[in-house]
Design a protein around this motif. Structure first.
Motif, short mmCIF file in Angstrom:
data_model
loop_
_atom_site.label_atom_id
_atom_site.label_comp_id
_atom_site.label_asym_id
_atom_site.label_seq_id
_atom_site.Cartn_x
_atom_site.Cartn_y
_atom_site.Cartn_z
N GLY A 117 0.76 2.61 3.74
CA GLY A 117 1.80 2.04 3.15
C GLY A 117 0.87 0.59 2.70
N GLN A 118 0.13 0.62 2.70
CA GLN A 118 -1.00 -0.86 2.58
C GLN A 118 -0.74 -1.04 0.95
N VAL A 119 -0.51 -1.95 0.39
CA VAL A 119 -0.91 -2.35 -1.05
C VAL A 119 -2.35 -2.44 -1.44
N LEU A 120 -2.83 -1.52 -2.13
CA LEU A 120 -4.25 -1.76 -2.58
C LEU A 120 -4.33 -2.51 -3.80
N LEU A 121 -3.47 -2.19 -4.82
CA LEU A 121 -3.68 -2.98 -6.11
C LEU A 121 -2.19 -3.20 -6.46
N TYR A 122 -2.01 -4.27 -6.97
CA TYR A 122 -0.63 -4.56 -7.59
C TYR A 122 -0.90 -5.38 -8.99
N SER A 123 -0.35 -5.10 -10.14
CA SER A 123 -0.45 -5.86 -11.31
C SER A 123 0.81 -5.83 -12.21
N LYS A 124 1.24 -6.99 -12.74
CA LYS A 124 2.47 -6.68 -13.29
C LYS A 124 1.87 -6.67 -15.02
N LEU A 125 0.44 -6.77 -15.26
CA LEU A 125 -0.04 -6.76 -16.61
C LEU A 125 -0.60 -5.43 -16.92
N THR A 126 -1.01 -4.51 -15.92
CA THR A 126 -1.95 -3.35 -16.07
C THR A 126 -1.18 -2.23 -15.47
N SER A 127 -1.31 -1.07 -16.20
CA SER A 127 -0.78 0.11 -15.37
C SER A 127 -1.86 1.17 -15.45
N LEU A 128 -2.33 1.68 -14.35
CA LEU A 128 -3.49 2.37 -14.26
C LEU A 128 -2.95 3.64 -14.17
N PRO A 129 -3.52 4.81 -14.56
CA PRO A 129 -3.22 6.16 -14.13
C PRO A 129 -2.83 6.46 -12.61
N GLU A 130 -4.03 5.90 -11.84
CA GLU A 130 -3.88 5.89 -10.24
C GLU A 130 -2.73 5.15 -9.66
N MET A 131 -2.18 4.37 -10.51
CA MET A 131 -0.96 3.52 -9.88
C MET A 131 0.40 4.66 -9.87
N THR A 132 0.94 4.82 -8.86
CA THR A 132 1.91 5.56 -8.40
C THR A 132 3.29 5.10 -8.14
N GLY A 133 3.19 3.80 -7.82
CA GLY A 133 4.36 2.99 -7.38
C GLY A 133 4.98 2.13 -8.23
N VAL A 134 5.95 1.43 -7.88
CA VAL A 134 6.81 0.40 -8.79
C VAL A 134 7.18 -0.38 -7.64
N GLU A 135 6.84 -1.85 -7.75
CA GLU A 135 7.53 -2.85 -7.13
C GLU A 135 9.13 -3.07 -7.39
N ALA A 136 9.76 -2.68 -6.26
CA ALA A 136 10.96 -2.64 -6.46
C ALA A 136 11.92 -4.21 -6.48
N GLY A 137 11.33 -5.20 -6.29
CA GLY A 137 12.27 -6.33 -6.23
C GLY A 137 12.89 -6.52 -5.09
N LEU A 138 12.36 -6.12 -3.87
CA LEU A 138 12.75 -6.56 -2.63
C LEU A 138 11.83 -6.51 -1.78
N SER A 139 11.67 -7.77 -1.04
CA SER A 139 10.75 -8.13 -0.09
C SER A 139 11.21 -8.94 1.06
N ILE A 140 10.16 -8.91 1.88
CA ILE A 140 10.65 -9.86 3.24
C ILE A 140 9.10 -10.70 3.56
N PHE A 141 9.32 -12.05 3.43
CA PHE A 141 8.10 -12.79 3.75
C PHE A 141 8.14 -13.77 4.88
N SER A 142 6.90 -14.25 5.44
CA SER A 142 7.04 -15.26 6.21
C SER A 142 6.83 -16.45 5.33
#
Length: 167
Positions: A117-142
């Protein structure tokens, strides 16, 4: 739409809200007031001009709890937002974002996660073939994430997420 979001969070025991507003903020404030009509508490932090997602949080710093949920105001997920708590505390991290498997291809893929479940790569600008997930707009932060980028105007997704992922 915001009423549905508030109702969904309230259903899961979350009753304190901080709306980060900007353009036409007075319409939202007039409609919701202090939230008592919905059985919740609502405060506001209003950007005088667009500051980006990080800048909006920085402006609201004094009103944020040490641990807070962040959700897009235009996204509804049929899930219990408190499920993020377990992952957040288990990973002992500064932030935990909801990513869904995009096998249905309903949005551009923007994340790679590992088997833990660790995010290895996140980009709003690039969609690579190995990207399988979408950030869903819900987070929890310190609240400590605000110490990562010392600016008044910045994007959480573009400037803070990469630093959190690299750490």
């Amino acid at each position: 739409f915001l009423e549905i979001l508030v109702s969904q969070f309230k259903h899961h025991g979350i009753t304190r809200f901080l709306f980060l507003t900007s353009h036409l903020h007075e319409v939202i404030e007039e409609h919701f007031g202090d939230g008592s009509g919905l059985g919740v508490q609502i405060e506001y932090s209003t950007e005088p001009e667009p500051l980006g997602t990080g800048g909006a949080l920085e402006l609201a710093r004094d009103k944020l709890d040490d641990l807070f949920y962040l959700t897009n105001g235009d996204t509804i997920l049929p899930i219990d937002p408190t499920i993020l708590d377990e992952g957040f505390h288990k990973q002992k991290c500064l932030g935990f974002i909801m990513i869904y498997d995009n096998h249905e291809k309903i949005a551009n893929k923007n994340a790679i996660i590992d088997d833990y479940g660790q995010v290895l790569l996140y980009s709003k600008l690039t969609s690579l073939p190995e990207m399988t997930g979408v950030e869903a707009g819900l987070s929890i932060f310190s609240k400590k994430i605000l110490d990562i980028c010392k600016k008044e105007n910045y994007s959480l997704e573009m400037e803070v997420f990469p630093k959190l992922i690299n750490n």
